[in-house]
Design a protein around this motif. Structure first.
Motif, PDB file in Angstrom:
ATOM      1  N   ARG A   1       0.838  -1.212   0.000  1.00 43.80           N
ATOM      2  CA  ARG A   1       0.000   0.000   0.000  1.00 43.80           C
ATOM      3  C   ARG A   1       0.866   1.253   0.000  1.00 43.80           C
ATOM      4  NH1 ARG A   1      -2.505   1.624   5.562  1.00 43.80           N
ATOM      5  NH2 ARG A   1      -0.292   2.180   5.739  1.00 43.80           N
ATOM      6  N   ASP A   2       1.861   1.272   0.903  1.00 46.04           N
ATOM      7  CA  ASP A   2       2.686   2.474   1.020  1.00 46.04           C
ATOM      8  C   ASP A   2       3.499   2.715  -0.248  1.00 46.04           C
ATOM      9  OD1 ASP A   2       1.664   2.821   3.521  1.00 46.04           O
ATOM     10  OD2 ASP A   2       3.402   2.006   4.592  1.00 46.04           O
ATOM     11  N   GLU A   3       4.014   1.637  -0.872  1.00 47.64           N
ATOM     12  CA  GLU A   3       4.774   1.789  -2.113  1.00 47.64           C
ATOM     13  C   GLU A   3       3.872   2.276  -3.241  1.00 47.64           C
ATOM     14  OE1 GLU A   3       8.043   1.619  -4.757  1.00 47.64           O
ATOM     15  OE2 GLU A   3       7.806   1.825  -2.590  1.00 47.64           O
ATOM     16  N   ALA A   4       2.639   1.767  -3.254  1.00 45.97           N
ATOM     17  CA  ALA A   4       1.681   2.223  -4.273  1.00 45.97           C
ATOM     18  C   ALA A   4       1.392   3.708  -4.108  1.00 45.97           C
ATOM     19  CB  ALA A   4       0.384   1.420  -4.186  1.00 45.97           C
ATOM     20  N   ILE A   5       1.268   4.142  -2.878  1.00 40.51           N
ATOM     21  CA  ILE A   5       1.029   5.572  -2.624  1.00 40.51           C
ATOM     22  C   ILE A   5       2.201   6.400  -3.151  1.00 40.51           C
ATOM     23  CG2 ILE A   5       0.858   7.295  -0.789  1.00 40.51           C
ATOM     24  CD1 ILE A   5      -0.706   5.198   0.850  1.00 40.51           C
ATOM     25  N   ARG A   6       3.420   5.907  -2.908  1.00 40.77           N
ATOM     26  CA  ARG A   6       4.608   6.635  -3.375  1.00 40.77           C
ATOM     27  C   ARG A   6       4.667   6.673  -4.903  1.00 40.77           C
ATOM     28  NH1 ARG A   6       9.445   5.932  -5.289  1.00 40.77           N
ATOM     29  NH2 ARG A   6       9.220   3.662  -5.420  1.00 40.77           N
ATOM     30  N   LEU A   7       4.434   5.513  -5.530  1.00 39.88           N
ATOM     31  CA  LEU A   7       4.524   5.437  -6.988  1.00 39.88           C
ATOM     32  C   LEU A   7       3.480   6.320  -7.671  1.00 39.88           C
ATOM     33  CD1 LEU A   7       5.142   1.604  -7.452  1.00 39.88           C
ATOM     34  CD2 LEU A   7       6.783   3.450  -7.889  1.00 39.88           C
TER      35      LEU A   7
END
Length: 995
Positions: free
Chosen positions: A986-992
């Motif tokens: 989730r957090d990586e998706a938010i960053r990307l």
């Protein structure tokens, strides 16, 4: 010689075209057009209303009907049709009488009188005789006006003529009938002239008239000051010309015994006393062959003279009698008509001057105030105070008139403040007003002094009841010390008969009894004066504390609606008891009462009152042995806080309450406290901690076989999973809660659990099941009048309609319930917040984006103040969608990030999923296609994991975004990007994505 073929009773109609002969001389063609038009309409109407056309003769007709109602309806239809072009001026007369059919025609009194009535008529009118009127008077769609009584040639008795006054007909002026026959002179009528206008009561006048027309003795009953005398006068005026031998007004206020009644009536009739006959015989001789209305005013103090009325009625068949009395006469054939106070305005309704002037009580106050102070005017500034004055005075005309006279000295607000001493304040000095009506106190005292001692004692004691009571309460509180229990019922009925006590049946048909507040104030003074006030008030408090305790265990069972209604009916009594208990520092009784009423406060939406009482009780310095009772009050306050939206306060109080019960070691109460604290934590976003407390409670409730506590725990868990956006886990917990509620037959709980399960089904995309569950749940809670859960159900049903893209149904449901249910509650934090959200959604659907944005922001502000984070995040999501639709992409992105921050902070998975999806929509629109594909893939993956399909309302947006992506990427490229988006955290998706 002709032969008689038949004889029957029939309604006969005569018609005649006005001016036909003259028109034939000037324009024969036009005359024929009108005659043909008349016959065409005439025939069609007779076919419709089952009439038989007996004869056409030139410009007139004769026809017959088996039913007088059919004949009148036919006449009305004919006149209405002939008002349309080409218009025909027609007279119609109808009579019900005997007809004789011979071989050469139809004859008889019916035909003779009908023809004469037609000759009295005018163009566009339908006139009927009193015989027809008797058949149609109970038909509200056939109103009439009385034209007078007339002697017709060769007809022995006078005939009353009435004009139909329904829409589309012409009603003659009475002078238009002058010279058409021998009109009877107005009969004797000595009704006193009234110096002030009569306001309101149109419906009552009509109802009393109907009673007089179909019966011979009518008694207008009611306490002093309700306006019985004025109503009797207006009814008498309406009959001024309908009794051949007149109306006789007999004021009896100064009469003191039977003989004085006889003499007073004789004096009004101008009878010369006959020493060889008693007075009653002279009265019956006078009326024996007369048709008259006798009006006897103020009969209550000479009730022993009632047999005189009976003798007049039995010996004089043409006489009808109208009586005003505070006591019913109990004569055979008597029709009692209680004269109620004027309708008062609702205090929470429209308070503009224009609206309130339509209320009869306010209108009376305004007119009487102008009489003493010409500059007085009802306006929007003083309207609310005047409405409250009328309310405080029970709508009692005498009290309102006396209060209005004080407007010379006091402003409406100042007058309202002084009404605590209304019996002394409300005085008059008009020489035209009877002495008994010079003060409100004197008006009540007049009735009070007619009571024998036992009735006076009960009258005093009944003053402790506020808002009414039932017989059980009266027997428990008022019996004893000069009143035996078996005497109570007869004494109550006596006070009802004497208009000092009102009776009204509750929804179960059980009688409840109440006093007007003005009368109650007088009775309470008398109770204080006679010295047993403290004992009666203690008995009153003891009874209602016990009633609350008796009801408490039934408030979660199958018959809870009846028990809630029983408690709510006595709400004013409970408030009186609370005041007395605090004033007398009755700690234990007060705490017992507070505990017993806890569920009433929050189930029937009396949250503010419940919180205030609980806080007062908890702030009391009480003995140690009452600490358990205080802890139960604390639990009730926590539950009330849930419905008040005060979850943060509930958390703090819940921790203290749990510590108390752990120290006591009561496992069942520990489990209850764990449930309360767990639910509070779940709603402030501490979901994991709340679930932990709830699971601990669940284990204890299962061990104790406490099914209700177990149901509450499962509900809390389902609620927590819904708040966290995990509907797949929520549904089984909520299903189990519903099963347990059904097992213990908890009606309110069944409705609540059904609505919560509907939420889960909606989140899972199971729309038909969700709709059915919402409808069933709302049916249950509306049947139980549970305003709190009704709002909860409507709010969530509205969200479901939004998700289904069923905006039309959303608009219909919300508008309908705004006016019906929601405005009757005070759950402002939910109502106002969700009302703003839904108004925003509806405005956005119409393309009113700026207005929609304002609405949504207002809702966010409300829920933010209440720390209701799961609604705040929804508001930012709605606001983002509105901004996108308005073409404000930057704002849409900003609002979406606000929603995401809350979802991440409080681990709301479904909310996070919604944000990823809509982020993909926005990014596709701005050309950031790889980010769009990543965001859409992450949202789609999360939905699959949660078992929550995409709502219908968002599908068009997603479809548009996919079409944009498909024009840029091949299927393989899109699949690769989507796989990457699905697999990142989730957090990586938010960053990307750039959120």
């Amino acid at each position: 010689m002709s032969e008689i073929l038949s004889r029957k009773l029939a309604a006969i109609m005569f018609t005649d075209i006005v001016g036909y002969t003259a028109l034939m001389q000037h324009d024969e063609a036009e005359a024929r057009v009108k005659r043909n038009r008349h016959r065409e309409v005439f025939q069609a109407a007779h076919e419709e209303y089952r009439g038989e056309i007996l004869q056409y003769y030139g410009d007139g007709t004769l026809s017959s009907f088996e039913s007088a109602v059919d004949a009148v309806e036919c006449g009305i239809e004919i006149q209405r049709q002939l008002r349309q072009a080409p218009k025909v001026a027609l007279r119609i007369g109808i009579h019900l009488g005997e007809t004789v059919t011979e071989d050469d025609g139809v004859y008889g009194d019916g035909v003779n009188i009908a023809s004469r009535v037609e000759s009295f008529s005018i163009p566009g009118a339908v006139l009927v005789t009193d015989a027809v009127f008797d058949q149609i008077k109970n038909q509200p769609h056939l109103p009439t006006e009385f034209m007078g009584k007339f002697h017709f040639k060769n007809v022995d008795r006078p005939t009353g003529i009435y004009a139909l006054s329904t829409s589309g007909l012409t009603v003659p002026e009475k002078n238009e009938l002058a010279g058409k026959g021998h009109a009877m002179n107005s009969a004797t009528s000595d009704l006193p002239l009234q110096l002030t206008s009569f306001i309101g009561r149109d419906e009552e006048i009509g109802e009393v008239r109907e009673l007089i027309l179909r019966s011979r003795l009518v008694t207008l009953s009611g306490p002093g000051g309700t306006g019985k005398t004025r109503l009797a006068l207006k009814v008498g005026e309406s009959f001024a010309e309908q009794f051949e031998h007149g109306l006789y007004w007999v004021p009896l206020a100064s009469a003191s015994d039977v003989s004085s009644v006889e003499l007073t009536i004789s004096k009004v009739l101008d009878l010369v006393q006959d020493p060889f006959k008693n007075t009653v015989d002279q009265l019956t001789d006078f009326f024996s062959n007369k048709e008259a209305l006798l009006i006897l005013d103020n009969f209550e103090q000479v009730i022993d003279a009632a047999p005189i009325i009976g003798q007049i009625l039995s010996k004089c068949p043409g006489v009808k009698i109208l009586v005003t009395s505070r006591i019913v006469l109990h004569l055979q054939g008597e029709q009692e008509y209680p004269v109620n106070p004027l309708q008062v305005p609702t205090l929470n309704g429209n308070r503009t001057a224009e609206h309130l002037l339509k209320n009869p009580a306010v209108s009376l106050f305004s007119q009487r105030a102008r009489a003493v102070k010409p500059s007085f005017a009802l306006n929007d500034e003083n309207a609310a105070a005047i409405a409250r004055i009328c309310h405080r005075l029970d709508g009692l005309p005498l009290a309102i008139e006396l209060a209005a006279a004080r407007i010379k000295l006091f402003s409406p607000d100042a007058l309202l403040r002084r009404l605590d001493h209304q019996l002394d304040l409300l005085k008059g000095s008009s020489p035209n007003r009877p002495e008994r009506h010079q003060t409100l106190r004197q008006a009540i005292k007049w009735s009070y002094e007619l009571l024998p001692p036992p009735e006076r004692t009960l009258f005093h004691r009944l003053s402790v009841f506020s808002g009414g009571c039932d017989l059980d309460a009266i027997e428990a509180v008022c019996a004893g010390s000069n009143i035996a229990p078996e005497e109570v019922v007869d004494l109550v009925l006596a006070l009802v008969d004497k208009s000092l006590l009102n009776r009204k049946d509750d929804t179960d048909g059980e009688p409840r009894f109440s006093m007007l507040e003005t009368i109650r104030a007088f009775a309470f003074e008398a109770l204080s004066y006679h010295g047993d006030r403290d004992a009666v008030q203690r008995a009153h408090a003891t009874y209602f504390v016990s009633k609350a305790e008796r009801a408490e265990p039934y408030l979660t069972g199958p018959d809870q609606a009846r028990w809630f209604s029983a408690l709510e009916a006595d709400l004013s009594n409970f408030r009186e008891v609370v005041t007395w208990l605090f004033a007398n520092r009755e700690y234990e009784m007060a705490l017992r009462l507070g505990k017993g009423l806890t569920r009433l406060w929050f189930c029937r939406n009396m949250l503010t009152e419940g919180v205030q009482l609980a806080k007062r009780l908890l702030d009391w310095e009480t003995p140690e042995h009452l600490s358990r009772l205080k802890a139960k009050i604390t639990q009730g306050l926590i539950a009330t806080y849930f419905y008040d939206g005060s979850y943060a306060e509930a958390v703090g109080l819940g921790k203290k309450n749990l510590a108390f019960w752990r120290e006591i070691g009561d496992e069942l109460e520990i489990a209850n406290a764990l449930n309360h604290l767990g639910f509070a934590l779940i709603n402030v976003g501490s979901t994991r901690e709340g679930i932990a407390y709830t699971n601990e409670a669940l284990e204890m409730h299962v061990a104790k076989k406490d099914f209700r506590g177990e149901a509450v725990s499962y509900n809390n868990l389902g609620w927590a999973y819904l708040n966290a956006g995990i509907p797949l886990q929520a549904a089984p917990a909520l299903e189990r809660s519903l099963e347990l509620r059904k097992q213990i037959r908890d009606e309110r709980g069944i409705g609540f659990a059904t609505i919560n399960l509907a939420r889960a089904r909606g989140a899972l995309g199971q729309y038909p099941q969700a709709v059915a569950l919402f409808e069933e749940g709302l049916r249950i809670v509306k049947r139980n009048m549970d305003k709190v859960v009704i709002i909860w159900g409507l709010v969530n049903f509205a969200q479901l309609h939004h998700d289904m893209a069923n905006i039309k149904e959303l608009r219909r449901m919300w508008r309908e319930n705004q006016n019906d249910v929601l405005t009757k509650t005070n759950l402002h934090y939910i109502l106002d917040g969700w009302d703003d959200f839904i108004e925003g959604i509806l405005a956005g659907d119409k393309g009113l984006f700026a207005e929609a944005d304002d609405w949504i922001q207002r809702g966010i502000d409300i829920f933010h103040d209440k720390k209701m984070v799961h609604y705040v995040n929804k508001g930012w999501y709605y606001r983002s969608k509105i901004a996108y639709d308005a073409g404000k992409i930057d704002k849409a992105w900003e609002y979406l990030k606000n929603s995401l921050d809350i979802n991440v902070k409080y681990s709301v998975l479904l909310g996070t999923c919604e944000v990823f999806e809509f982020a993909g929509v926005i990014l596709a629109d701005t050309g950031e296609l790889e980010k769009a594909a990543l965001a859409l893939a992450k949202g789609r993956c999360m939905r699959s994991e949660l078992g929550a399909p995409t709502p219908t309302v968002i599908k068009p947006y997603l479809q548009k975004a996919r079409e944009v992506l498909e024009t840029r990427y091949s299927a393989d490229e899109l699949a690769a990007i989507s796989e990457r988006g699905s697999n990142v955290s989730r957090d990586e998706a938010i960053r990307l994505v750039g959120l």
